[in-house]
Design an enzyme around this catalytic site. Structure first.
Site, PDB file in Angstrom:
ATOM      1  N   PHE A   1     125.495  23.514   4.999  1.00 49.80           N
ATOM      2  CA  PHE A   1     124.160  23.549   5.624  1.00 49.80           C
ATOM      3  C   PHE A   1     123.957  22.418   6.627  1.00 49.80           C
ATOM      4  O   PHE A   1     123.061  22.479   7.471  1.00 49.80           O
ATOM      5  CB  PHE A   1     123.059  23.530   4.552  1.00 49.80           C
ATOM      6  N   LYS A   2     124.797  21.392   6.566  1.00 49.78           N
ATOM      7  CA  LYS A   2     124.653  20.273   7.497  1.00 49.78           C
ATOM      8  C   LYS A   2     124.731  20.727   8.956  1.00 49.78           C
ATOM      9  O   LYS A   2     124.180  20.088   9.841  1.00 49.78           O
ATOM     10  CB  LYS A   2     125.731  19.220   7.240  1.00 49.78           C
ATOM     11  N   ASP A   3     125.444  21.847   9.203  1.00 48.06           N
ATOM     12  CA  ASP A   3     125.539  22.354  10.580  1.00 48.06           C
ATOM     13  C   ASP A   3     124.170  22.710  11.157  1.00 48.06           C
ATOM     14  O   ASP A   3     123.986  22.644  12.366  1.00 48.06           O
ATOM     15  CB  ASP A   3     126.411  23.615  10.626  1.00 48.06           C
TER      16      ASP A   3
END
Ligand SMILES: *Cc1c(COP(=O)(O)O)cnc(C)c1O
Length: 498
Positions: free
Chosen positions: A112-114
């Site tokens: 999810f960091k993207d």
């Protein structure tokens, strides 16, 4: 709109300044002085829009010193179908029982960091043009696994930027390590440190606060910034996907306008769940926020008792991105719930730094418990949850999301609360093949990463994400390991400073 520091309400900077600087000089985190609201008319309108438009809408409310053109350029460059596999940047998967899994891992690094780190470099470039006077930005990252790769991928070959990532030598999965050590790009470096994530994060924070270091960079026309979730530019894009999920639920009839949802978030540094809290504060109909932890359950204990105590054993778990005992973004929540009492935050953070522990007031504790519920599980329960979910529905969870699913089940069981749920799914299971295979009862022997990928694919038929496939055969470029005390020197070497 101005941004204040959680440790000094007298600070007043623009969004561009907050983003390019990363952290306030007093050690506090930047927060907006007020929160824009989102109305049901807004939600109705956004339900008819795509992710890029939804992101532009939300970002424009917070980044008021950016022009509409600048914001559109950032969102369009970040959320392309090319990078996220389709125009459905953050799709919902309905699991039944009013549980909607918000898949936040369709980006280039499968975590999810993207969602934030694909746009942060663009926000940083615009911010630096406005505020940094052409200085080269040096991004320092401490990672528990996923931030590092996502930041490297976002910032690689970005103009006038260098990025250096520190990760705990034994604290990340094999796939995570391979993703980082094989990173391409002219302006990137990666170094392992002997220690855990908290050591890496504390090391980076110390360097940010080091005046001599800052002066050396200044003399060379450079400045440090952060791509960790202490940076406001990381958090604001995360607010978007909660609003986007609600819009998608409106579209599919999963909720009626105004109907509340609960949000469940597998939590480490408290960034993702804080973004959900901020969406709620803006007026998104969210009832409870459920904070899920692994065995490093410092947040579960805090939410239940009001005592934050990091003086405990650190555990390496199958959900490594949540192996954290100092959750930086909690400071922002406490600031907000205290009514922006910077003195109180200074006091609590001083206690944390000196004793590793603090206790909030009974009033604050009551507010936290009204908003948040918390549950945790160990690796065994995590594995069982992966297997149960897969056997019941054919849907494969990664270990982090499985911790969230466990917490959701525990929460529903103890409260009987049947409110529809958005469960934040934070990683693709192929990033954590060995744990997922073991959970499904598969014998992994000494198979290498890619044999495990094939084994998981044969077992489940779940599609292997392209970025994972593409890693095969790549040679590591970065093999350096250092002690926490040597981090400064590693940075100086990378920047060719003495
Ligand atoms: C970073 C991460 C988390 C924790 O998110 P925070 O914002 O730090 O709370 C959970 N799961 C995965 C897969 C992550 O990469």
């Amino acid at each position: 709109m101005v941004y204040k520091s959680t440790r000094d309400s007298g600070v007043a900077v623009s969004a561009a300044q907050a983003i390019s600087q990363g952290i306030s000089k007093d050690g506090g985190l930047f927060v907006p002085a007020e929160f824009p609201s989102i109305t049901s008319d807004d939600l109705q309108l956004l339900a008819g829009c795509g992710y890029v438009e939804r992101a532009s809408f939300v970002l424009s409310r917070f980044l008021t010193d950016f022009s509409a053109e600048e914001i559109d350029a950032c969102t369009k460059a970040a959320y392309t179908a090319d990078k996220f596999g389709s125009a459905d940047t953050a799709p919902l998967h309905a699991l039944g029982n009013d549980v909607h899994v918000l898949e936040l891992w369709h980006g280039p690094t499968c975590a999810f960091k993207d969602m934030a780190l694909q746009i942060l470099p663009h926000l940083m470039r615009v911010s630096a043009e406005k505020k940094a006077g052409g200085k080269k930005i040096v991004i320092l990252v401490a990672t528990s696994g996923d931030t590092g790769k996502a930041a490297l991928e976002g910032f690689k070959d970005a103009d006038n930027t260098e990025i250096l990532v520190f990760y705990p030598e034994d604290g990340v999965s094999r796939m995570q390590k391979l993703q980082m050590t094989t990173q391409e790009g002219k302006n990137v470096a990666v170094c392992a440190i002997r220690g855990n994530f908290d050591d890496a994060q504390t090391g980076v924070k110390t360097i940010f606060g080091d005046k001599a270091m800052a002066q050396k960079l200044e003399d060379s026309h450079m400045m440090f910034s952060s791509a960790n979730s202490i940076n406001w530019g990381r958090l604001v894009p995360q607010i978007v996907y909660y609003i986007s999920a609600y819009c998608d639920l409106l579209k599919t009839g999963g909720v009626k306008m105004g109907e509340a949802v609960n949000v469940v978030v597998p939590t480490g540094n408290f960034g993702n769940i804080l973004a959900a809290y901020y969406a709620r504060k803006m007026g998104l109909p969210i009832a409870k926020l459920v904070c899920a932890s692994n065995t490093n359950r410092v947040l579960t204990d805090f939410i239940r008792t009001g005592v934050y105590d990091r003086n405990r054993e650190f555990h390496t778990t199958t959900s490594p991105s949540m192996d954290i005992l100092i959750s930086s973004n909690l400071e922002r929540l406490l600031y907000d719930l205290s009514g922006c009492d910077d003195g109180e935050i200074r006091r609590l953070m001083k206690e944390l730094a000196e004793t590793g522990r603090y206790e909030v007031s009974p009033a604050m504790k009551a507010k936290i418990q009204e908003l948040f519920a918390a549950a945790w599980c160990d690796d065994i329960k995590t594995g069982e949850t992966i297997a149960e979910t897969y056997n019941a529905s054919g849907y494969l969870l990664d270990p982090h999301t499985a911790v969230g699913m466990y917490a959701l089940n525990a929460y529903r069981q103890t409260t009987g609360d049947k409110t529809p749920v958005v469960l934040a799914s934070t990683a693709n299971p192929y990033k954590f093949c060995s744990s997922v295979l073991a959970a499904l009862g598969e014998n992994i022997g000494d198979a290498d990463e890619f044999a495990q990928v094939r084994q998981l694919h044969v077992k489940t038929g779940c599609p292997v994400p392209a970025p994972i496939n593409d890693l095969q055969g790549k040679q590591p470029r970065f093999t350096q390991v250092c002690d926490r005390e040597d981090m400064q020197q590693v940075i100086m070497n990378m920047l060719h400073l003495t």
